[in-house]
Scaffold this motif. Sequence first.
Motif, PDB file in Angstrom:
ATOM      1  N   ALA A 190      45.412  53.440  51.943  1.00  0.00           N
ATOM      2  CA  ALA A 190      46.368  52.827  52.868  1.00  0.00           C
ATOM      3  C   ALA A 190      47.388  52.003  52.073  1.00  0.00           C
ATOM      4  CB  ALA A 190      45.616  51.936  53.860  1.00  0.00           C
ATOM      5  N   PRO A 191      48.475  51.571  52.716  1.00  0.00           N
ATOM      6  CA  PRO A 191      49.429  50.713  52.011  1.00  0.00           C
ATOM      7  C   PRO A 191      48.734  49.444  51.507  1.00  0.00           C
ATOM      8  CG  PRO A 191      50.356  51.459  54.077  1.00  0.00           C
ATOM      9  CD  PRO A 191      48.933  51.897  54.065  1.00  0.00           C
ATOM     10  N   CYS A 192      48.842  49.199  50.207  1.00  0.00           N
ATOM     11  CA  CYS A 192      48.160  48.055  49.610  1.00  0.00           C
ATOM     12  C   CYS A 192      48.922  47.606  48.367  1.00  0.00           C
ATOM     13  CB  CYS A 192      46.721  48.416  49.256  1.00  0.00           C
ATOM     14  SG  CYS A 192      46.557  49.831  48.173  1.00  0.00           S
ATOM     15  N   TYR A 193      48.508  46.460  47.836  1.00  0.00           N
ATOM     16  CA  TYR A 193      49.121  45.938  46.626  1.00  0.00           C
ATOM     17  C   TYR A 193      48.078  45.173  45.815  1.00  0.00           C
ATOM     18  CZ  TYR A 193      49.413  41.654  49.367  1.00  0.00           C
ATOM     19  OH  TYR A 193      49.104  40.558  50.150  1.00  0.00           O
ATOM     20  N   VAL A 194      48.325  45.054  44.524  1.00  0.00           N
ATOM     21  CA  VAL A 194      47.411  44.374  43.609  1.00  0.00           C
ATOM     22  C   VAL A 194      47.659  42.871  43.702  1.00  0.00           C
ATOM     23  CG1 VAL A 194      46.742  44.090  41.186  1.00  0.00           C
ATOM     24  CG2 VAL A 194      47.347  46.349  42.061  1.00  0.00           C
ATOM     25  N   THR A 195      46.595  42.109  43.940  1.00  0.00           N
ATOM     26  CA  THR A 195      46.735  40.656  44.000  1.00  0.00           C
ATOM     27  C   THR A 195      46.344  39.992  42.687  1.00  0.00           C
ATOM     28  OG1 THR A 195      44.523  40.444  44.943  1.00  0.00           O
ATOM     29  CG2 THR A 195      46.371  40.533  46.477  1.00  0.00           C
ATOM     30  N   GLU A 196      45.341  40.574  42.002  1.00  0.00           N
ATOM     31  CA  GLU A 196      44.875  39.952  40.762  1.00  0.00           C
ATOM     32  C   GLU A 196      44.118  40.981  39.933  1.00  0.00           C
ATOM     33  OE1 GLU A 196      42.308  36.012  39.411  1.00  0.00           O
ATOM     34  OE2 GLU A 196      42.140  36.736  41.458  1.00  0.00           O
ATOM     35  N   VAL A 197      44.189  40.822  38.623  1.00  0.00           N
ATOM     36  CA  VAL A 197      43.388  41.622  37.701  1.00  0.00           C
ATOM     37  C   VAL A 197      42.615  40.641  36.830  1.00  0.00           C
ATOM     38  CG1 VAL A 197      43.409  43.276  35.804  1.00  0.00           C
ATOM     39  CG2 VAL A 197      45.045  43.513  37.666  1.00  0.00           C
ATOM     40  N   VAL A 198      41.287  40.796  36.804  1.00  0.00           N
ATOM     41  CA  VAL A 198      40.432  39.920  36.001  1.00  0.00           C
ATOM     42  C   VAL A 198      39.821  40.759  34.896  1.00  0.00           C
ATOM     43  CG1 VAL A 198      38.436  38.406  36.020  1.00  0.00           C
ATOM     44  CG2 VAL A 198      39.936  38.480  38.006  1.00  0.00           C
ATOM     45  N   LEU A 199      40.132  40.392  33.674  1.00  0.00           N
ATOM     46  CA  LEU A 199      39.639  41.111  32.501  1.00  0.00           C
ATOM     47  C   LEU A 199      38.374  40.424  32.002  1.00  0.00           C
ATOM     48  CD1 LEU A 199      40.541  43.484  30.675  1.00  0.00           C
ATOM     49  CD2 LEU A 199      41.678  41.798  29.241  1.00  0.00           C
ATOM     50  N   ALA A 200      37.335  41.208  31.728  1.00  0.00           N
ATOM     51  CA  ALA A 200      36.082  40.663  31.209  1.00  0.00           C
ATOM     52  C   ALA A 200      36.332  40.057  29.824  1.00  0.00           C
ATOM     53  CB  ALA A 200      35.035  41.756  31.126  1.00  0.00           C
ATOM     54  N   PRO A 201      35.508  39.084  29.423  1.00  0.00           N
ATOM     55  CA  PRO A 201      35.742  38.424  28.129  1.00  0.00           C
ATOM     56  C   PRO A 201      35.809  39.379  26.941  1.00  0.00           C
ATOM     57  CG  PRO A 201      34.106  37.216  29.378  1.00  0.00           C
ATOM     58  CD  PRO A 201      34.407  38.468  30.158  1.00  0.00           C
ATOM     59  N   GLY A 202      35.029  40.435  26.926  1.00  0.00           N
ATOM     60  CA  GLY A 202      35.075  41.381  25.813  1.00  0.00           C
ATOM     61  C   GLY A 202      36.180  42.408  25.933  1.00  0.00           C
ATOM     62  N   GLY A 203      36.809  42.491  27.088  1.00  0.00           N
ATOM     63  CA  GLY A 203      37.888  43.450  27.303  1.00  0.00           C
ATOM     64  C   GLY A 203      37.405  44.849  27.610  1.00  0.00           C
ATOM     65  N   LYS A 204      36.111  45.024  27.872  1.00  0.00           N
ATOM     66  CA  LYS A 204      35.566  46.357  28.138  1.00  0.00           C
ATOM     67  C   LYS A 204      35.715  46.765  29.598  1.00  0.00           C
ATOM     68  CE  LYS A 204      33.723  47.188  24.067  1.00  0.00           C
ATOM     69  NZ  LYS A 204      34.149  48.269  23.224  1.00  0.00           N
ATOM     70  N   SER A 205      35.870  45.803  30.482  1.00  0.00           N
ATOM     71  CA  SER A 205      36.000  46.131  31.902  1.00  0.00           C
ATOM     72  C   SER A 205      36.986  45.173  32.562  1.00  0.00           C
ATOM     73  CB  SER A 205      34.645  46.055  32.606  1.00  0.00           C
ATOM     74  OG  SER A 205      34.164  44.730  32.581  1.00  0.00           O
ATOM     75  N   ALA A 206      37.532  45.636  33.664  1.00  0.00           N
ATOM     76  CA  ALA A 206      38.485  44.833  34.428  1.00  0.00           C
ATOM     77  C   ALA A 206      38.233  45.056  35.912  1.00  0.00           C
ATOM     78  CB  ALA A 206      39.916  45.208  34.080  1.00  0.00           C
ATOM     79  N   ARG A 207      38.356  43.998  36.682  1.00  0.00           N
ATOM     80  CA  ARG A 207      38.225  44.085  38.129  1.00  0.00           C
ATOM     81  C   ARG A 207      39.614  43.904  38.721  1.00  0.00           C
ATOM     82  NH1 ARG A 207      33.474  42.067  41.733  1.00  0.00           N
ATOM     83  NH2 ARG A 207      32.620  43.575  40.302  1.00  0.00           N
ATOM     84  N   VAL A 208      40.012  44.860  39.548  1.00  0.00           N
ATOM     85  CA  VAL A 208      41.340  44.851  40.165  1.00  0.00           C
ATOM     86  C   VAL A 208      41.164  44.511  41.640  1.00  0.00           C
ATOM     87  CG1 VAL A 208      43.407  46.197  40.619  1.00  0.00           C
ATOM     88  CG2 VAL A 208      42.094  46.623  38.549  1.00  0.00           C
ATOM     89  N   PHE A 209      41.745  43.398  42.059  1.00  0.00           N
ATOM     90  CA  PHE A 209      41.668  42.982  43.455  1.00  0.00           C
ATOM     91  C   PHE A 209      42.887  43.516  44.192  1.00  0.00           C
ATOM     92  CE2 PHE A 209      38.950  39.954  41.336  1.00  0.00           C
ATOM     93  CZ  PHE A 209      37.869  39.889  42.204  1.00  0.00           C
ATOM     94  N   VAL A 210      42.635  44.176  45.321  1.00  0.00           N
ATOM     95  CA  VAL A 210      43.684  44.843  46.080  1.00  0.00           C
ATOM     96  C   VAL A 210      43.650  44.329  47.517  1.00  0.00           C
ATOM     97  CG1 VAL A 210      44.494  47.088  46.869  1.00  0.00           C
ATOM     98  CG2 VAL A 210      43.438  46.895  44.645  1.00  0.00           C
TER      99      VAL A 210
END
Length: 135
Positions: A36-56
């Motif tokens: 559906a129509p959405c937008y990214v509000t925040e991206v949180v990168l893990a301390p090691g940089g191996k994973s990221a959580r994208v809040f939509v």
Amino acid sequence: MPEQRARTHHRNRITSTFADEIGAMLEGELADPRIAPCYVTEVVLAPGGKSARVFVAVHGSFEEEEETLAGLMTARTYIRAELRDRMGVRHVPDLTFAIDRSEKMTGRMDELLGRMRKRDQKRTTIPAPEATAKV
């Protein structure tokens, strides 16, 4: 030991670039009808940089949010490959998508606070029963 200033700046640049690029993809490059129509509000990168959580944040009902989340989780390998090509980096973190309901919660909180203010105004404007009764 405090984190180095350059490293913090680099992480902030990466997260903002991820947010911009994924937002551009959400605006029209993903052809999944579940999204559906959405937008990214925040991206949180893990301390090691191996994973990221994208809040939509999704414009729509709870069912549309769930369908959008399922569509994004299905398309995350495509999104990672596109990020790798666009940014020209060797490593792109594993992406996990989450629904950001903070704006809806903020709206609900504002509504409840408005109701409280109205009740308080009514209490202060209505005279006490002792003052209106004449004996």
